[in-house]
Design an enzyme around this catalytic site. Structure first.
Site, mmCIF file in Angstrom:
data_model
loop_
_atom_site.group_PDB
_atom_site.id
_atom_site.type_symbol
_atom_site.label_atom_id
_atom_site.label_comp_id
_atom_site.label_asym_id
_atom_site.label_seq_id
_atom_site.Cartn_x
_atom_site.Cartn_y
_atom_site.Cartn_z
ATOM 1 N NE ARG A 166 -28.425 2.915 -10.437
ATOM 2 C CZ ARG A 166 -27.635 3.861 -10.912
ATOM 3 N NH1 ARG A 166 -27.656 4.151 -12.182
ATOM 4 N NH2 ARG A 166 -26.828 4.533 -10.115
ATOM 5 N NE ARG A 188 -20.456 6.549 -7.509
ATOM 6 C CZ ARG A 188 -19.756 5.946 -8.453
ATOM 7 N NH1 ARG A 188 -18.617 6.450 -8.871
ATOM 8 N NH2 ARG A 188 -20.204 4.831 -8.990
ATOM 9 C CE1 TYR A 229 -2.344 -7.638 -2.329
ATOM 10 C CE2 TYR A 229 -2.772 -9.782 -3.293
ATOM 11 C CZ TYR A 229 -2.071 -8.989 -2.419
ATOM 12 O OH TYR A 229 -1.108 -9.549 -1.618
ATOM 13 N NE ARG A 263 10.109 -6.500 -3.533
ATOM 14 C CZ ARG A 263 8.890 -6.903 -3.131
ATOM 15 N NH1 ARG A 263 7.778 -6.490 -3.725
ATOM 16 N NH2 ARG A 263 8.764 -7.696 -2.102
ATOM 17 C CE LYS A 318 0.554 -6.581 -0.296
ATOM 18 N NZ LYS A 318 0.799 -8.027 -0.284
ATOM 19 C CD GLU A 364 3.212 -5.401 1.264
ATOM 20 O OE1 GLU A 364 2.628 -5.734 2.302
ATOM 21 O OE2 GLU A 364 3.708 -6.222 0.477
ATOM 22 C CG ASP A 365 5.822 -4.347 -2.173
ATOM 23 O OD1 ASP A 365 5.941 -5.421 -1.553
ATOM 24 O OD2 ASP A 365 5.081 -4.220 -3.159
ATOM 25 C CG ASP A 417 2.638 -8.722 3.358
ATOM 26 O OD1 ASP A 417 2.293 -9.818 3.822
ATOM 27 O OD2 ASP A 417 2.267 -8.299 2.255
ATOM 28 C CG ASP A 418 7.034 -7.595 0.735
ATOM 29 O OD1 ASP A 418 6.325 -8.034 -0.167
ATOM 30 O OD2 ASP A 418 6.965 -6.419 1.154
ATOM 31 C CB ALA A 477 19.157 -14.531 -2.257
ATOM 32 C CB ALA A 502 10.141 -12.493 -1.102
ATOM 33 C CG ASN A 518 2.951 -11.320 -6.995
ATOM 34 O OD1 ASN A 518 2.374 -12.205 -7.586
ATOM 35 N ND2 ASN A 518 3.108 -11.317 -5.679
ATOM 36 C CG ASN A 540 -0.496 -12.854 -3.050
ATOM 37 O OD1 ASN A 540 -0.603 -12.175 -2.023
ATOM 38 N ND2 ASN A 540 -0.119 -12.334 -4.203
#
Ligand SMILES: NC(=O)c1ccc[n+]([C@@H]2O[C@H](COP(=O)([O-])OP(=O)(O)OC[C@H]3O[C@@H](n4cnc5c(N)ncnc54)[C@H](O)[C@@H]3O)[C@@H](O)[C@H]2O)c1
Ligand SMILES: O=C(O)C[C@H](O)C(=O)O
Ligand SMILES: [Mg+2]
Length: 618
Positions: A83, A117, A138, A191, A209, A280-281, A303-304, A340, A343, A459, A504
């Site tokens: 549904r 929900r 993502y 960033r 993430k 992150e970022d 992570d980066d 540079a 990452a 990305n 990734n």
């Protein structure tokens, strides 16, 4: 809250049961113990953690005072999903010309409302159809969502700490209802992907993430916490927008900035001493500094910088194998890196260390490995002549004499560098869409490699340095191609397929987090990160890599994550960092052989199954 503590108590006993099962057999059948809740009727239907919607059985409806509050036809899980999917399928039919921003956002809205929900069903759909919906929750759609977050915001998800909360954070953390939090993903929005400073709107990336943490690593969704630290924004458009939801002031900097992040770290680790915090970022300027500041005293990683490095290493080793060479030939690869930042430098450091290890792991080896990289940033080729060079980029600055012999100079353009170096690998982490122009790709045709590799890792899709079509059509059918955001494979003229791998960090961060959690290690060590990368590299078979498939399909992300987590745990045990998790103390952990460890990891992963609900008065 008492609901949470009850849930947690049940999970503890489940782990005890699990230990028993591990010692008996390696089956993964999870007994479904009932969940005790302290609410009834509409309160349950409005609680996304317990709501089952039309799937509540009649006995449960009676038991929980739900009779009459739902349409009478009880739906099976499958019918319920069917549904729900009808809405999404309609959108897909309307999008015959390929996904548009409007269409992607519409899909995100539908999924987000489901998330609001009914958490269990949301993750059921996401896990079952991860290939289709990872690009929605993502990258790339999450980028669009962050850009529009002030308008899209409806219900809060996660926590916001702002510069205005200084001095309050230690008490604020107690506003979060869960007594146990396993995983935090925090950003300061400076960033976001390749989209720049999006201020508070960057919380979308923490949410995205963590969706993967639940879907891929089976972290219990009740124990994840997305966090935004709002220290202002330098995005002038947002500063002028009256509907922007964040602090309308320029970003804090220097000591003031660090003081906010320090206070945040102290607060979350005081309330949840065992939590893992993924940064992150964060703009590169702070990414490295904060990593160095916290990595030896807190359970955290970036992570980066670190996740991306491992994924890139796995891909680079895959590219060597795809050339029909042994991995040990990696130190012979000539690699041009465009970008540079956090990452790019993260990848360069890890690649250099990996090469050095293969060459003998001494100073000489490290020096010699350094000569395999040419780094180009916004100002061109980085050499020792570069003024005001970043400390992090300095080790990769080329010597003037050496590049003179190569016909290059400080600031040489990317196309010049590619033309002269004739690299085996061209890797982009520049956040500049289309940077690998026709000219650059034509120059790569002169590569001395039998199978040049192109990693367009920026990305979201709009920031990718080139598309796979461009790469295959200009450089040739024999290339290896990977991009950070998903693209379709390319049909080549000869009836073959040009594989578009998704390079990734999603292939590593969930396993790094889960492995750290289950090992109980107090830090995330270089060795644990290296083990994760090696595990991902080894995941691909010889047959796959020879076909140009250097990363797995996202449909196997749960299995990859399990393997990566086991590798991380093994390394943590070896380095004597493991302290165990809940009832699985380190002595028990040490006793597990490889299969048992994999079984333990799998059994520790949360599955999106509706629990039987039992009502008890508070
Ligand atoms: N695929 C992945 O898993 C993954 C992981 C992390 C980051 N990324 C992507 O990497 C990109 C960069 O992230 P970051 O944190 O390093 O960003 P950043 O802004 O810190 O760094 C960007 C770098 O690119 C350089 N650059 C800008 N214009 C350039 C040009 N014309 N030619 C060459 N270099 C140029 C800049 O000088 C800077 O060094 C982002 O798009 C991000 O989404 C991808
Ligand atoms: O978020 C992603 O898709 C990967 C990476 O963390 C990035 O910043 O681009
Ligand atoms: Mg990132």
């Amino acid at each position: 809250m008492s609901n949470f503590s009850r849930q947690i108590r049940f999970t503890s006993s489940m782990i005890r049961g699990l230990q028993y099962r591990i010692s008996r057999s390696f089956t993964t059948i999870e007994g479904h113990r009932p969940t005790i809740i302290h609410k009834q009727g509409l309160d349950i239907l409005h609680d996304p953690w317990f709501n089952k919607g039309t799937a509540f059985s009649m006995t449960e409806r009676d038991r929980l005072e739900l009779r009459g509050l739902l349409p009478p036809n009880v739906m099976s899980n499958e019918q319920q999903i069917e549904r729900f999917m009808a809405d999404l399928k309609r959108l897909e039919l309307n999008a015959r010309d390929g996904p548009s921003d409007t269409n992607s956002l519409a899909k995100w809205r539908i999924l987000n409302r489901l998330h609001d929900r009914n958490e269990t069903m949301y993750y059921k759909v996401l896990i079952a159809k991860i290939e289709e919906y990872a690009p929605v929750v993502y990258t790339p759609t999450v980028g669009l969502v962050c850009q529009k977050y002030s308008g899209l915001f409806r219900r809060p998800r996660g926590m916001y700490f702002s510069a205005a909360d200084r001095g309050e954070m230690m008490s604020m953390v107690y506003n979060w209802p869960a007594d146990q939090v396993d995983m935090i993903v925090v950003t300061d929005g400076s960033r976001i992907l390749g989209l720049g400073d999006l201020g508070i709107q960057g919380i979308g990336i923490s949410i995205g993430k963590l969706d993967l943490y639940v879907a891929a690593a089976g972290i219990n969704p009740q124990r994840v916490l997305p966090i935004m630290i709002d220290v202002g924004t330098n995005n002038e458009a947002l500063l002028k927008d009256p509907l922007y939801l964040g602090l309308q002031q320029h970003r804090l900097d220097g000591e003031e900035y660090i003081a906010v992040i320090d206070e945040f770290m102290e607060a979350v680790f005081t309330r949840w001493p065992h939590v893992i915090v993924q940064f992150e970022d964060f703009q590169s300027k702070w990414a490295f500094k904060l990593l160095q500041r916290y990595r030896n005293s807190y359970r955290m990683f970036n992570d980066d910088v670190q996740g991306t490095a491992g994924v890139a290493i796995a891909g680079l080793l895959g590219a060597v194998r795809a050339q029909g060479k042994p991995m040990i030939d990696f130190p012979k690869q000539k690699i041009v890196v465009a970008g540079a930042g956090s990452a790019g430098i993260g990848v360069l450091n890890a690649a250099r260390k990996t090469m050095a290890r293969m060459l003998g792991n001494n100073e000489l080896a490290f020096e010699s490995a350094g000569s395999q990289f040419w780094v180009v940033d916004a100002n061109g080729l980085i050499t020792e002549e570069r003024e005001n060079i970043d400390d992090d980029a300095k080790p990769f600055a080329r010597k003037t004499k050496e590049i003179g012999r190569q016909g290059l100079r400080e600031g040489a353009s990317l196309v010049e560098v590619v033309r002269e170096v004739k690299p085996d690998v061209l890797l982009g982490l520049s956040a500049v869409g289309g940077l690998f122009s026709k000219e650059v790709l034509e120059a790569l045709r002169g590569s001395t490699s039998t199978r040049p590799a192109i990693f367009a890792m920026s990305n979201p899709t709009t920031s990718a340095e080139c598309t796979p079509e461009e790469a295959f059509s200009i450089v040739g059918d024999n290339i290896i191609f990977a991009s950070g955001s998903p693209f379709s494979d390319v049909k080549l003229g000869n009836g073959h397929i040009g594989h578009c791998n998704q390079g990734n960090n999603m292939y590593l961060f969930p396993g790094i987090g889960l492995g750290t959690l289950l090992s109980g290690s107090r830090v995330v060590s270089d060795g644990m990160l290296q083990a994760a990368a090696e595990c991902l590299a080894a995941y691909m078979t010889e047959e796959e890599v020879l076909k140009g498939i250097i990363y797995p399909s996202i449909s196997s992300i749960r299995d990859i994550t399990k393997q990566v987590a086991a590798a991380v745990i093994t390394e943590a045990i070896e380095e004597d960092l493991a302290e165990g998790y809940r009832e699985m103390d380190v002595r028990e952990l040490r006793k597990l052989n490889k299969d048992e460890l994999l079984c333990y990891v799998e059994n520790s992963m949360w599955n999106p199954d509706y629990p039987t609900l039992i009502y008890k008065k508070d």
